[in-house]
Design a protein around this motif. Structure first.
Motif, PDB file in Angstrom:
ATOM      1  N   GLN A  25       0.843  -1.183   0.000  1.00 31.26           N
ATOM      2  CA  GLN A  25       0.000   0.000   0.000  1.00 31.26           C
ATOM      3  C   GLN A  25       0.884   1.241   0.000  1.00 31.26           C
ATOM      4  O   GLN A  25       1.916   1.275   0.664  1.00 31.26           O
ATOM      5  CB  GLN A  25      -0.904   0.036   1.238  1.00 31.26           C
ATOM      6  CG  GLN A  25      -1.910  -1.106   1.301  1.00 31.26           C
ATOM      7  CD  GLN A  25      -2.817  -0.976   2.510  1.00 31.26           C
ATOM      8  OE1 GLN A  25      -2.898   0.082   3.122  1.00 31.26           O
ATOM      9  NE2 GLN A  25      -3.506  -2.052   2.838  1.00 31.26           N
ATOM     10  N   VAL A  26       0.470   2.233  -0.739  1.00 28.14           N
ATOM     11  CA  VAL A  26       1.185   3.506  -0.765  1.00 28.14           C
ATOM     12  C   VAL A  26       0.500   4.454   0.201  1.00 28.14           C
ATOM     13  O   VAL A  26      -0.693   4.723   0.087  1.00 28.14           O
ATOM     14  CB  VAL A  26       1.206   4.113  -2.184  1.00 28.14           C
ATOM     15  CG1 VAL A  26       1.871   5.490  -2.155  1.00 28.14           C
ATOM     16  CG2 VAL A  26       1.919   3.190  -3.157  1.00 28.14           C
ATOM     17  N   ASN A  27       1.255   4.933   1.173  1.00 27.41           N
ATOM     18  CA  ASN A  27       0.723   5.859   2.166  1.00 27.41           C
ATOM     19  C   ASN A  27       1.361   7.228   1.917  1.00 27.41           C
ATOM     20  O   ASN A  27       2.526   7.452   2.212  1.00 27.41           O
ATOM     21  CB  ASN A  27       1.041   5.376   3.585  1.00 27.41           C
ATOM     22  CG  ASN A  27       0.357   6.205   4.646  1.00 27.41           C
ATOM     23  OD1 ASN A  27       0.028   7.364   4.431  1.00 27.41           O
ATOM     24  ND2 ASN A  27       0.150   5.621   5.811  1.00 27.41           N
ATOM     25  N   ALA A  28       0.566   8.132   1.368  1.00 23.99           N
ATOM     26  CA  ALA A  28       1.075   9.461   1.011  1.00 23.99           C
ATOM     27  C   ALA A  28       1.456  10.287   2.232  1.00 23.99           C
ATOM     28  O   ALA A  28       2.159  11.290   2.109  1.00 23.99           O
ATOM     29  CB  ALA A  28       0.037  10.210   0.182  1.00 23.99           C
ATOM     30  N   ASP A  29       1.011   9.874   3.418  1.00 27.57           N
ATOM     31  CA  ASP A  29       1.354  10.616   4.637  1.00 27.57           C
ATOM     32  C   ASP A  29       2.815  10.426   5.031  1.00 27.57           C
ATOM     33  O   ASP A  29       3.404  11.285   5.697  1.00 27.57           O
ATOM     34  CB  ASP A  29       0.482  10.155   5.810  1.00 27.57           C
ATOM     35  CG  ASP A  29      -0.977  10.547   5.632  1.00 27.57           C
ATOM     36  OD1 ASP A  29      -1.253  11.493   4.871  1.00 27.57           O
ATOM     37  OD2 ASP A  29      -1.837   9.910   6.264  1.00 27.57           O
TER      38      ASP A  29
END
Length: 334
Positions: A25-29
């Motif tokens: 998963q890509v977590n932009a945070d």
């Protein structure tokens, strides 16, 4: 690696990504300023000692908030220089850390002592040293306990003043006071020396006279000892005198969590811990970076008094832990 083309490597990476696509998963945070130590540079108490391999206090807040960890025990098997332990403790969680590097253990122990009730005493100590500057009036010089890798690390006048500071520290009767003042010295070693930490090794400024590769390295301004130590003492005092500093993450009506640091390799210690005794594990395992922390933290380790034999033992233990869990040959000559 001969015979393996870049196309083959890229194809293997793409295959692996496809296989794990349902798990990734890509977590932009999670931006660099949140994840890395950068955010700790201005964080009270966390800024005392630069441990750039660590992650930020803000990241731990983010993780614990998102996982909704409000009670229980947190484990960090690679505790580094404190972030997980103290963020968890400030939020009312008990925290256990395992750390092999003596520098990290010392930072944790000093700050733990302040957290457990010595804050006012520490504040008075730093205020007195800022005012009296006892290292400027003593003629005694304590020799820096160099090892081979650190010889010639400081300009002569800087090393002399550092020695006077260390001699003045020795005159303090209280052991906790000595450790806090020594921590301040540890925190400025890199900026007053010809060296800079650079992953696998210490880079040496050309002014040291050491030849290191073909390129001339210029680390820029090298602070004088007086400038660096006064700045660090001022920083520590500002944080100690801030009433909400150490407890700014503590939920209302919650006690500070207990902190336990276990010194040694997690490879030996983890199997001895009781099953199902932790509610959360947060860590950044250094398995793949192949860093030799006995090189990058050589100045700090020397000041702690490890000596050549102690460094060899620690290098063996750390390389075995972070690369492969087996004995290594030829480390004495590294």
């Amino acid at each position: 690696m001969q015979g393996i083309s870049l196309d083959a490597i890229q194809k293997a990476v793409a295959t692996l990504e496809a296989r794990l696509s349902g798990k990734l998963q890509v977590n932009a945070d999670l931006k660099r300023t949140l994840v890395s130590f950068q955010a700790n540079k201005i964080e009270p108490e966390y800024r005392w000692f630069k441990y750039k391999e660590g992650f930020s206090a803000a990241l731990l807040d983010y993780i614990l908030d998102n996982l909704e960890i409000k009670y229980g025990r947190v484990l960090d098997p690679f505790a580094g220089a404190r972030t997980t332990l103290f963020v968890a403790s400030q939020r009312g969680l008990d925290a256990v850390g395992i750390e092999l590097l003596p520098v990290g253990c010392e930072v944790i122990e000093v700050r733990k002592a302040i957290l457990n009730g010595n804050r006012a005493r520490a504040e008075r100590l730093i205020a007195r040293w800022r005012q009296e500057r006892p290292w400027e009036t003593t003629e005694t010089v304590k020799a820096f306990p160099h090892v081979t890798i650190t010889a010639g690390a400081f300009p002569a006048e800087t090393e002399r003043k550092l020695g006077r500071y260390l001699a003045a520290v020795e005159r303090e009767r209280d052991e906790a006071a000595k450790r806090l003042l020594c921590l301040a010295a540890h925190a400025v070693l890199e900026e007053i020396s010809y060296t800079r930490k650079d992953g696998q090794y210490l880079r040496w400024d050309y002014r040291s006279g050491r030849r290191q590769g073909t390129r001339r390295f210029d680390k820029g301004p090298i602070r004088s000892f007086d400038e660096a130590i006064q700045r660090k003492l001022r920083e520590i005092y500002a944080d100690l005198s801030e009433r909400d500093g150490l407890f700014d993450r503590r939920p209302q009506h919650r006690e500070i969590g207990k902190i336990e640091i276990i010194k040694g390799s997690c490879l030996q210690i983890l199997p001895t811990l009781q099953d199902d005794s932790f509610d959360c594990l947060v860590t950044s395992p250094p398995y793949c970076n192949r860093y030799d922390y006995t090189r990058t933290y050589a100045l700090e380790l020397a000041l702690l008094g490890l000596g050549e034999e102690g460094l060899r033992y620690l290098r063996q233990a750390m390389v075995s832990c972070t690369v492969e869990n087996k004995e290594k040959a030829g480390l004495d000559s590294v």
